[in-house]
Design a protein around this motif. Structure first.
Motif, short mmCIF file in Angstrom:
data_model
loop_
_atom_site.label_atom_id
_atom_site.label_comp_id
_atom_site.label_asym_id
_atom_site.label_seq_id
_atom_site.Cartn_x
_atom_site.Cartn_y
_atom_site.Cartn_z
N ARG A 375 -9.71 10.75 -0.80
CA ARG A 375 -8.52 10.53 0.01
C ARG A 375 -7.55 9.60 -0.71
NH1 ARG A 375 -11.04 8.76 5.69
NH2 ARG A 375 -12.30 7.48 4.28
N TRP A 376 -6.26 9.69 -0.32
CA TRP A 376 -5.19 8.91 -0.95
C TRP A 376 -4.69 7.86 0.03
CZ3 TRP A 376 -4.00 9.87 -6.00
CH2 TRP A 376 -4.49 11.08 -6.54
N TRP A 377 -4.47 6.64 -0.52
CA TRP A 377 -4.08 5.50 0.31
C TRP A 377 -2.74 4.96 -0.21
CZ3 TRP A 377 -7.43 3.96 4.31
CH2 TRP A 377 -8.68 4.58 4.29
N PRO A 378 -1.75 4.76 0.66
CA PRO A 378 -0.44 4.26 0.22
C PRO A 378 -0.43 2.72 0.12
CG PRO A 378 -0.36 4.77 2.56
CD PRO A 378 -1.75 5.16 2.08
N TYR A 379 0.23 2.21 -0.92
CA TYR A 379 0.39 0.77 -1.13
C TYR A 379 1.85 0.46 -1.43
CZ TYR A 379 -4.46 -0.77 -0.97
OH TYR A 379 -5.71 -1.12 -0.53
N ARG A 380 2.26 -0.75 -1.04
CA ARG A 380 3.62 -1.21 -1.30
C ARG A 380 3.56 -2.60 -1.95
NH1 ARG A 380 5.26 -0.86 3.39
NH2 ARG A 380 6.52 1.04 3.31
N LYS A 381 4.42 -2.85 -2.91
CA LYS A 381 4.42 -4.14 -3.60
C LYS A 381 5.29 -5.12 -2.82
CE LYS A 381 4.02 -5.78 -8.31
NZ LYS A 381 4.12 -5.41 -9.72
N GLU A 382 4.68 -6.23 -2.43
CA GLU A 382 5.38 -7.26 -1.67
C GLU A 382 5.00 -8.62 -2.25
OE1 GLU A 382 4.27 -6.85 2.38
OE2 GLU A 382 5.12 -4.84 2.61
N GLY A 383 6.00 -9.40 -2.63
CA GLY A 383 5.74 -10.72 -3.17
C GLY A 383 4.90 -10.71 -4.43
N GLY A 384 5.04 -9.65 -5.23
CA GLY A 384 4.30 -9.57 -6.47
C GLY A 384 2.89 -9.04 -6.33
N ARG A 385 2.48 -8.64 -5.11
CA ARG A 385 1.11 -8.14 -4.91
C ARG A 385 1.18 -6.78 -4.22
NH1 ARG A 385 -3.01 -12.68 -2.89
NH2 ARG A 385 -4.36 -11.00 -3.57
N TRP A 386 0.19 -5.94 -4.54
CA TRP A 386 0.11 -4.63 -3.89
C TRP A 386 -0.58 -4.80 -2.54
CZ3 TRP A 386 2.99 -0.87 -5.48
CH2 TRP A 386 3.35 -0.79 -6.82
N GLU A 387 0.13 -4.37 -1.49
CA GLU A 387 -0.36 -4.52 -0.13
C GLU A 387 -0.65 -3.16 0.50
OE1 GLU A 387 -1.05 -7.29 1.32
OE2 GLU A 387 -0.12 -8.72 -0.07
N PRO A 388 -1.77 -3.01 1.24
CA PRO A 388 -2.05 -1.74 1.95
C PRO A 388 -0.94 -1.46 2.95
CG PRO A 388 -3.52 -3.50 2.69
CD PRO A 388 -2.79 -4.04 1.50
N ALA A 389 -0.46 -0.20 2.96
CA ALA A 389 0.74 0.09 3.74
C ALA A 389 0.57 1.21 4.75
CB ALA A 389 1.89 0.45 2.79
N GLY A 390 -0.63 1.78 4.90
CA GLY A 390 -0.76 2.86 5.86
C GLY A 390 -2.11 3.54 5.77
N PRO A 391 -2.37 4.49 6.68
CA PRO A 391 -3.64 5.22 6.65
C PRO A 391 -3.68 6.22 5.51
CG PRO A 391 -2.20 6.09 8.36
CD PRO A 391 -1.51 4.88 7.80
N CYS A 392 -4.86 6.76 5.28
CA CYS A 392 -5.05 7.68 4.17
C CYS A 392 -4.68 9.11 4.56
CB CYS A 392 -6.51 7.64 3.70
SG CYS A 392 -7.66 8.25 4.96
N ASP A 393 -4.64 9.97 3.55
CA ASP A 393 -4.40 11.39 3.76
C ASP A 393 -5.03 12.15 2.60
OD1 ASP A 393 -2.96 14.08 3.96
OD2 ASP A 393 -2.06 13.02 5.64
N LEU A 394 -5.55 13.35 2.89
CA LEU A 394 -6.09 14.18 1.81
C LEU A 394 -5.00 14.72 0.91
CD1 LEU A 394 -8.83 16.15 3.79
CD2 LEU A 394 -9.22 14.48 1.97
N ASP A 395 -3.77 14.78 1.42
CA ASP A 395 -2.62 15.28 0.66
C ASP A 395 -1.86 14.08 0.09
OD1 ASP A 395 -0.40 16.46 -0.37
OD2 ASP A 395 0.32 17.33 1.52
N PRO A 396 -1.80 13.91 -1.24
CA PRO A 396 -1.11 12.75 -1.81
C PRO A 396 0.37 12.71 -1.42
CG PRO A 396 -1.67 14.36 -3.52
CD PRO A 396 -2.39 14.78 -2.29
N ALA A 397 1.02 13.86 -1.30
CA ALA A 397 2.43 13.87 -0.92
C ALA A 397 2.62 13.33 0.49
CB ALA A 397 2.99 15.29 -1.03
N ALA A 398 1.73 13.69 1.40
CA ALA A 398 1.83 13.19 2.77
C ALA A 398 1.57 11.70 2.82
CB ALA A 398 0.84 13.94 3.67
N ALA A 399 0.61 11.20 2.03
CA ALA A 399 0.33 9.76 2.00
C ALA A 399 1.54 8.99 1.48
CB ALA A 399 -0.90 9.48 1.15
N LEU A 400 2.17 9.50 0.44
CA LEU A 400 3.32 8.82 -0.14
C LEU A 400 4.54 8.93 0.77
CD1 LEU A 400 4.32 7.25 -2.60
CD2 LEU A 400 4.95 9.42 -3.65
#
Length: 407
Positions: A375-400
């Motif tokens: 599964r693919w997990w979305p992350y966002r960079k905040e304050g110089g660190r990668w932060e978890p940003a949402g639930p996973c998805d089997l489709d990378p395009a949907a996760a992004l």
């Protein structure tokens, strides 16, 4: 393969083939696939003969879109229910959320078409297109995902809901068992054939809730009293742990009493570090959170970050946050093929830079992390660190898409 990422089952792919065979403009089907991947389809309403949703255009406009499918007649349902009730394997497959090909073939032989064919998916859209537009195509792609998870959705569109179907199948099974018992009572001792009991095992209504399941809103025990606590004993922390243990016991017992619990795999035990994150996610008082951080080796900021990951997917999400690993050559080839396929019809495919199991979108503060479970997990960079940003998805395009639509 058309519809890649939306239909994993053979019946889900058959649904998308019906869309592609019905639509006159293949470009609208591709545009609908991109809309669905971008999260443009709102909450769907599925009812006999019709599915409905609001679908968002890239410019922000929303359109009510419907897809109409013909319901089965009363005679069709009688033939189908008789066929399913006569074959224990058909009932078992449906209850396991499967639709074996021989069920559809047997139904077709009886004159009942379960899956749609050419021209069976009729579009109606507020954009006033007379053929399938990007909005109805997006809706069909999203429905394919629903069908993958639950073939009863198809039967609902054909006219009967799951509970109604199971009640009717139960009645037929009981009637057949009684008729056979009466017919054979002169030759064999009274009873019911084991095969019929097995076929109807999941059709029996569930038992009432056990009285020992306490009200989930009940107040947790209070451990304070006239006797002072011993040295080093944090009564508040102990009360929190007792309440947590009671809630977990209630959940496990409810799952054990639920129909089909024997098919549920047992989850792996949590490590002490994982359990500390789980407890912190329950929102204990500040001093208990501080103690959890200290005892588990987390800093306060690191624990807060782990709690955010836990909220998106429990232990699996926490593992993706903390573990960096390199897929083997064969798996890496499959991953790259999935990434390429995810944006095969999209002119705006992102440029990705890979580092082990992490794919960073070049020029943005976004990232996809690939878990060991595929599964693919979305992350966002905040304050110089990668932060978890949402639930996973089997489709990378949907996760992004979760990240890109918020920017």
């Amino acid at each position: 393969m058309s519809g890649r990422g939306f239909a994993e089952t053979w019946w889900g792919r058959a649904w998308l083939r019906a869309l592609e065979d019905t639509a006159l403009d293949g470009q609208q089907v591709k545009a609908g696939r991109r809309h669905a991947r971008a999260g443009a389809v709102g909450a769907m309403s599925v009812r006999p003969g019709r599915i409905t949703a609001l679908v968002r255009d890239p410019d922000g406009m929303r359109y009510r879109s419907d897809v109409v499918i013909q319901e089965l007649s009363g005679a069709d349902w009688e033939r189908l229910l008789d066929l399913v009730a006569d074959r224990a394997g058909h009932i078992a497959a449906l209850l396991d959320r499967d639709m074996p090909p021989h069920l559809v073939e047997d139904a077709a032989a009886a004159g009942v078409d379960l899956l749609p064919g050419i021209g069976d998916l009729e579009p109606e859209c507020a954009c006033e297109a007379w053929d399938h537009c990007a909005h109805t195509a997006a809706l069909c792609h999203q429905v394919a995902r629903l069908l993958d998870q639950d073939p009863f959705v198809l039967l609902l569109m054909r006219g009967r809901g799951e509970r109604e179907l199971l009640d009717e199948l139960q009645a037929r099974s009981v009637s057949r068992a009684a008729s056979r018992q009466t017919r054979e009572s002169s030759q064999v001792p009274a009873g019911v054939l084991a095969s019929e009991v097995f076929a109807a095992r999941d059709l029996i209504p569930p038992l009432p809730h056990a009285p020992l399941l306490a009200d989930a809103t009940a107040r947790p025990p209070v451990l304070t009293g006239s006797t002072p606590a011993g040295p080093g004993l944090d009564v508040g922390a102990l009360e929190f742990l007792v309440a947590d243990a009671a809630a977990r016991a209630r959940q496990l017992l409810a799952e054990a009493l639920a129909p089909g619990h024997e098919r549920t795999p047992v989850a792996d035990a949590l490590t002490a570090r994982q359990d500390a994150v789980r407890l912190a996610a329950a929102g204990p008082p500040e001093r208990i959170t501080a103690r959890l951080a200290a005892d588990s080796g987390y800093g306060r900021a690191e624990l807060a970050r782990a709690v955010r990951a836990w909220g998106h997917g429990g232990a699996a999400a926490l593992a993706v946050l903390e573990e960096e690993w390199t897929p083997g050559p064969e798996e890496l080839a499959r991953v790259r093929a999935r990434l390429a396929a995810a944006w095969e019809d999209d002119d705006k495919a992102p440029r990705l830079r890979a580092t082990r199991n992490r794919w960073t979108v070049v020029g943005t503060g976004t990232q996809l992390r690939y878990g060991r479970d595929g599964r693919w997990w979305p992350y966002r960079k905040e304050g110089g660190r990668w932060e978890p940003a949402g639930p996973c998805d089997l489709d990378p395009a949907a996760a992004l898409a979760v990240l890109l639509t918020e920017e």
